[in-house]
Enzyme design. Structure first.
Site, PDB file in Angstrom:
ATOM      1  CB  CYS A   1      -0.987  -0.043   1.162  1.00 51.29           C
ATOM      2  SG  CYS A   1      -2.363   1.113   0.961  1.00 51.29           S
TER       3      CYS A   1
ATOM      4  CG  HIS B   1      -3.871  -3.631   2.630  1.00 48.55           C
ATOM      5  ND1 HIS B   1      -2.914  -3.190   3.506  1.00 48.55           N
ATOM      6  CD2 HIS B   1      -4.479  -2.522   2.158  1.00 48.55           C
ATOM      7  CE1 HIS B   1      -2.944  -1.872   3.573  1.00 48.55           C
ATOM      8  NE2 HIS B   1      -3.894  -1.440   2.768  1.00 48.55           N
TER       9      HIS B   1
ATOM     10  CD  GLU C   1      -1.697  -6.317   4.967  1.00 47.74           C
ATOM     11  OE1 GLU C   1      -1.330  -6.589   3.806  1.00 47.74           O
ATOM     12  OE2 GLU C   1      -1.827  -5.146   5.372  1.00 47.74           O
TER      13      GLU C   1
END
Lengths: 253, 213
Positions: free
Chosen positions: B88, B193, B195
């Site tokens: 990001c 993202h 994650e």
């Protein structure tokens, strides 16, 4: 293409999941971390925890739930309930929340939203707006879990919050919450059309048609529901298949 | 093997760390994932992850505020060519300049600028928030096993505009094409993202951990 998000919401009290019907008459429905894992597997697009204890004595319990959830679920998590200081925001984000929902504190001190957005970024600041009809085409903001009227116009308030750095508005109709009669579509559309940021529609979902209406008629970017998923009436997969059939772009893979 | 996630006061490192730990556990051979503010550890790491949420300038300032971190990054990523993943804003910092709240200098690793999203359809909401599909423009080891059309989780109001088309590995569409994955040499960055992107994200993280550029 960006997909419409389906967000199951877990109301958490003292570390346990409950779901209110008009915010009273709570029913216990389990361990939030277990529920979160199930929703993660089921393909929910995000998760939302609302801590309805909202007393600071029990903050540790919530942080523990958030931390354990973040260990198992690699999906976006919004956490709200009693967030009133920058330190509350920081603690939730460090525990593993991706976004923090601010409700009463934003009404009491709108500048808190500006400060939080400046410090942590607009992407993680959600302003939760609880609104109730106050006449034809007008809605009023309520705080303290829907118990306290403020006299503030909901549409103007949402616009102000977006200007101040809310990255998203979580809009709940207090008239519809827990009724299973569907979103307040006029309210949802009035706010979704007024603000440049995404609006999550909440409050009143009882059928899969209601989810579709929230997007097509309410212009919401995301739809949030609790009890229809939670008590097994519909699965996330069924909801997505239904919305897909209705022509709404959803994430199926 | 040591992979460091740089802690410079930016956002939710806990969940990022957990996803890298999970991916690392599934790989053979004792991979150590550490969240750190220690510049020496970063300089010595076998892989470096720069997460990032918030504003461009704040993140640059946050990096600069960690003693020795800017130099450690240069040493590990530029001089030693260790694998680097920016997430990001962590990706956006690789740009020469960012235009979020004024003009600010970035790390300058990739010829590019970070500009406000201006979707062709003005009704589109900003931030670009939610699950969007990836279109791959080039093959890359970090993208192995990801099929065209997979979804990833985005949340951003600014995007990275690369000067060289060959630095863009994947795009997404939001009122126009946006850089979703950027890469050059030993550096990659994702606007989304990983994650937070469930299976797709874990796959990309696993690929990154296995990458030996």
């Amino acid at each position: 293409m960006l997909k419409t998000r389906i967000i199951p919401c877990l109301d958490v009290k003292d570390g346990r999941v409950v779901k209110g019907v008009n915010f009273v008459d709570l029913r216990d429905a389990g361990d939030p971390v277990e529920q979160a894992r199930l929703y993660d597997k089921a393909g929910a697009d995000e998760l939302c925890f609302l801590d309805i204890t909202a007393s600071h004595e029990n903050r540790g319990t919530l942080l523990d739930v958030v931390m354990r959830t973040a260990e198992h679920c690699f999906m976006p998590l919004t956490v709200g309930g009693g967030v009133s200081t920058l330190d509350d925001v920081r603690q939730l984000l460090s525990a593993g929340a991706d976004k923090v929902a601010i409700n009463t504190a934003a009404v009491q001190d709108p500048d808190f939203v500006s400060r939080a957005a400046e410090k942590f970024g607009v992407q993680c600041i959600v302003v939760a707006v609880d609104a109730k009809s106050s006449g034809p085409g007008t809605w009023e903001i309520f705080t303290h879990g829907g118990r306290r009227a403020t006299g503030i116009d909901a549409v103007q308030y949402a616009e102000d919050m977006a200007r101040r750095g809310a990255g998203e508005i979580l809009l709940t109709s207090m008239d519809r919450d827990g009724t299973k009669q569907g979103f307040d579509l006029d309210l949802t559309r009035a706010i979704a059309d007024a603000v440049p940021v995404p609006v999550i529609a909440s409050g009143g979902v009882g059928t899969l048609d209601h989810l579709v209406d929230g997007v097509t008629k309410g212009h919401a970017s995301a739809v949030l529901a609790a009890s229809i998923f939670h008590f097994g009436k519909y699965s996330i997969g069924e909801a997505k298949a239904f919305m897909d059939k209705a022509g709404i772009p959803v994430r199926l893979n | 093997m040591l992979v460091t996630l740089i802690d410079y006061g930016s956002g939710n490192l806990h969940s990022a760390a957990k996803s890298f730990e999970k991916a690392a556990r599934a790989l053979p051979g004792g991979l150590d994932v550490r969240v750190t503010k220690d510049a020496d550890l970063v300089a010595a790491a076998d892989g470096i992850v720069l997460p990032g949420v918030g504003a461009f300038a704040d993140c640059m300032a946050g990096l600069a505020a960690v003693p020795g971190m800017a130099q450690a990054l240069e040493e590990a990523v530029i001089a030693k060519g260790r694998p680097f993943l920016g997430i990001c804003v962590g990706m956006q910092l690789m740009a020469a300049r960012g235009f979020e709240h004024g003009e600010h200098q970035g790390l300058g690793w990739i010829e590019s600028e970070v500009r406000a999203l201006e979707p062709r359809d003005p009704a589109l909401k900003i931030p670009h928030m939610g699950w969007n599909t990836l279109d791959f423009t080039q093959r890359h080891p970090v993208l192995n096993g990801l099929d065209a059309g997979v979804h990833a989780y985005f949340v951003h109001s600014y995007h990275m505009v690369a000067a060289r088309a060959q630095d863009v590995l994947a795009t997404t569409d939001y009122g126009g094409s946006l850089s979703a994955v950027i890469g050059r040499d030993n550096m990659v960055g994702t606007q989304f993202h990983p994650e937070k992107s469930q299976k797709t994200g874990l796959k990309l993280i696993t690929n990154f951990l296995e990458w030996r550029p």
